[in-house]
Design a protein around this motif. Sequence first.
Motif, PDB file in Angstrom:
ATOM      1  N   UNK A  85       0.808  -1.320   0.074  1.00  0.00           N
ATOM      2  CA  UNK A  85      -0.123   0.089  -0.017  1.00  0.00           C
ATOM      3  C   UNK A  85       0.714   1.235  -0.005  1.00  0.00           C
ATOM      4  N   UNK A  86       2.104   1.281   0.644  1.00  0.00           N
ATOM      5  CA  UNK A  86       3.018   2.296   0.610  1.00  0.00           C
ATOM      6  C   UNK A  86       4.400   1.527   0.743  1.00  0.00           C
ATOM      7  N   UNK A  87       5.288   2.339  -0.215  1.00  0.00           N
ATOM      8  CA  UNK A  87       6.747   1.799  -0.029  1.00  0.00           C
ATOM      9  C   UNK A  87       7.367   1.919   1.271  1.00  0.00           C
ATOM     10  N   UNK A  88       6.740   2.901   2.004  1.00  0.00           N
ATOM     11  CA  UNK A  88       7.327   3.184   3.393  1.00  0.00           C
ATOM     12  C   UNK A  88       7.147   1.966   4.394  1.00  0.00           C
ATOM     13  N   UNK A  89       6.372   1.047   4.006  1.00  0.00           N
ATOM     14  CA  UNK A  89       6.007  -0.006   5.147  1.00  0.00           C
ATOM     15  C   UNK A  89       6.130  -1.309   4.253  1.00  0.00           C
ATOM     16  N   UNK A  90       7.094  -2.254   4.970  1.00  0.00           N
ATOM     17  CA  UNK A  90       7.344  -3.564   4.168  1.00  0.00           C
ATOM     18  C   UNK A  90       6.260  -4.585   4.483  1.00  0.00           C
ATOM     19  N   UNK A  91       5.093  -4.196   4.077  1.00  0.00           N
ATOM     20  CA  UNK A  91       4.007  -4.971   4.248  1.00  0.00           C
ATOM     21  C   UNK A  91       3.340  -5.354   2.895  1.00  0.00           C
ATOM     22  N   UNK A  92       3.344  -6.562   2.435  1.00  0.00           N
ATOM     23  CA  UNK A  92       2.716  -6.403   1.057  1.00  0.00           C
ATOM     24  C   UNK A  92       1.354  -7.375   0.921  1.00  0.00           C
ATOM     25  N   UNK A  93       0.682  -7.435  -0.190  1.00  0.00           N
ATOM     26  CA  UNK A  93      -0.403  -8.124  -0.442  1.00  0.00           C
ATOM     27  C   UNK A  93      -1.725  -7.561   0.041  1.00  0.00           C
ATOM     28  N   UNK A  94      -1.904  -6.348   0.423  1.00  0.00           N
ATOM     29  CA  UNK A  94      -2.912  -5.844   1.067  1.00  0.00           C
ATOM     30  C   UNK A  94      -3.651  -4.924  -0.086  1.00  0.00           C
ATOM     31  N   UNK A  95      -3.152  -4.517  -1.086  1.00  0.00           N
ATOM     32  CA  UNK A  95      -3.709  -3.990  -2.304  1.00  0.00           C
ATOM     33  C   UNK A  95      -4.752  -4.989  -2.946  1.00  0.00           C
ATOM     34  N   UNK A  96      -5.450  -4.601  -4.004  1.00  0.00           N
ATOM     35  CA  UNK A  96      -6.523  -5.222  -4.697  1.00  0.00           C
ATOM     36  C   UNK A  96      -5.437  -6.392  -5.483  1.00  0.00           C
ATOM     37  N   UNK A 186      -7.707  -4.097   0.618  1.00  0.00           N
ATOM     38  CA  UNK A 186      -8.539  -4.368  -0.487  1.00  0.00           C
ATOM     39  C   UNK A 186      -8.797  -5.855  -1.021  1.00  0.00           C
ATOM     40  N   UNK A 187      -7.390  -6.554  -0.689  1.00  0.00           N
ATOM     41  CA  UNK A 187      -7.388  -8.008  -1.241  1.00  0.00           C
ATOM     42  C   UNK A 187      -8.199  -8.898  -0.108  1.00  0.00           C
ATOM     43  N   UNK A 188      -8.589  -8.303   0.879  1.00  0.00           N
ATOM     44  CA  UNK A 188      -9.057  -9.387   1.965  1.00  0.00           C
ATOM     45  C   UNK A 188     -10.524  -9.901   1.557  1.00  0.00           C
ATOM     46  N   UNK A 189     -11.255  -9.007   1.343  1.00  0.00           N
ATOM     47  CA  UNK A 189     -12.719  -9.479   0.745  1.00  0.00           C
ATOM     48  C   UNK A 189     -12.682 -10.089  -0.543  1.00  0.00           C
ATOM     49  N   UNK A 190     -11.609  -9.961  -1.430  1.00  0.00           N
ATOM     50  CA  UNK A 190     -11.443 -10.450  -2.568  1.00  0.00           C
ATOM     51  C   UNK A 190     -11.184 -11.947  -2.597  1.00  0.00           C
ATOM     52  N   UNK A 191     -10.506 -12.419  -1.586  1.00  0.00           N
ATOM     53  CA  UNK A 191     -10.237 -13.768  -1.333  1.00  0.00           C
ATOM     54  C   UNK A 191     -11.090 -14.712  -0.403  1.00  0.00           C
TER      55      UNK A 191
END
Length: 286
Positions: A85-96, A186-191
């Motif tokens: 969601x942001x390059x400032x945070x090393x957390x992936x997979x949350x966007x659509x 955003x990815x959560x409800x999609x899966x």
Amino acid sequence: MRPKILRIALAAALATGAVLVAAPGATAAPTSGFDDWTCRPSAAHPNPVVLLHGLGGNGPGNYSYLGPQVAAAGYCAFSLTYGQASPAFPVGGTVSITKSAPEIAAFIDRVLTTTGAAKVDIVGHSEGGFHSLYGPKVLGYSSKVGHVVAMAPPTHGTTFGGLVSVGDFLGLRPVVDIVLATFGCQACPEILVGGSAVQALTDGPIAQPGVEYTIIATKYDALVTPHETSFVREPGVRNLFVQDMCPFDPVGHVGLAFDSGVAQMVINGLDPAAAKPVVCGFGPPL
């Protein structure tokens, strides 16, 4: 050889058109390695391996154990952090999924261009496992893929949305909380069951011609439920529970990427013809 003599020999070789061959291993690119962009695939393992992390994790962290294991088996292995969601945070997979899937496709093209390989193999964990199935089908790049090994993918949708526990295990929970509070998931409800990405994946056959699939699930998974939702009951797909081979292994969802027995199952899935016996390990029962 003294420097002056070496210069004379070099000049003579160039003048006669001779080819100088470096000493073995002196300048040759390695034929295995984890996140080593000088790696070049060997004849034994011609497909580099792309490693896709789970929701709330990142490439280097999610594959800090399995990545080196795949490399030690003779592969060039590469990870990325997609869907940030942001390059400032090393957390992936949350966007659509529809936004992160093209990132993965572009990364695959980069790996192919850099290594000179014709195809990649894909190993995915959790949401990454979902992407390993989704991309070749929905984005249509199956001709670039040889093998897919998916660990606990929410293929048909899961009834539980707490997949960010990958971030918990990697020690990223405070950062994950910030990301979710600021950007959402955003990815959560999609899966989830009935989610838009799940509908796109399961509309018609999932397995693509020319791709060999292995799907690995665990009966102790508390996040992707029911457990059988991971499996693809189609020709050309091998579905197995960890406990089919290691009945006493209590490994859970996150622990799949950190379990020695599962690591061998993954490596066997990349090269079924050269499969080795699985020595059962006991990863984190998470």
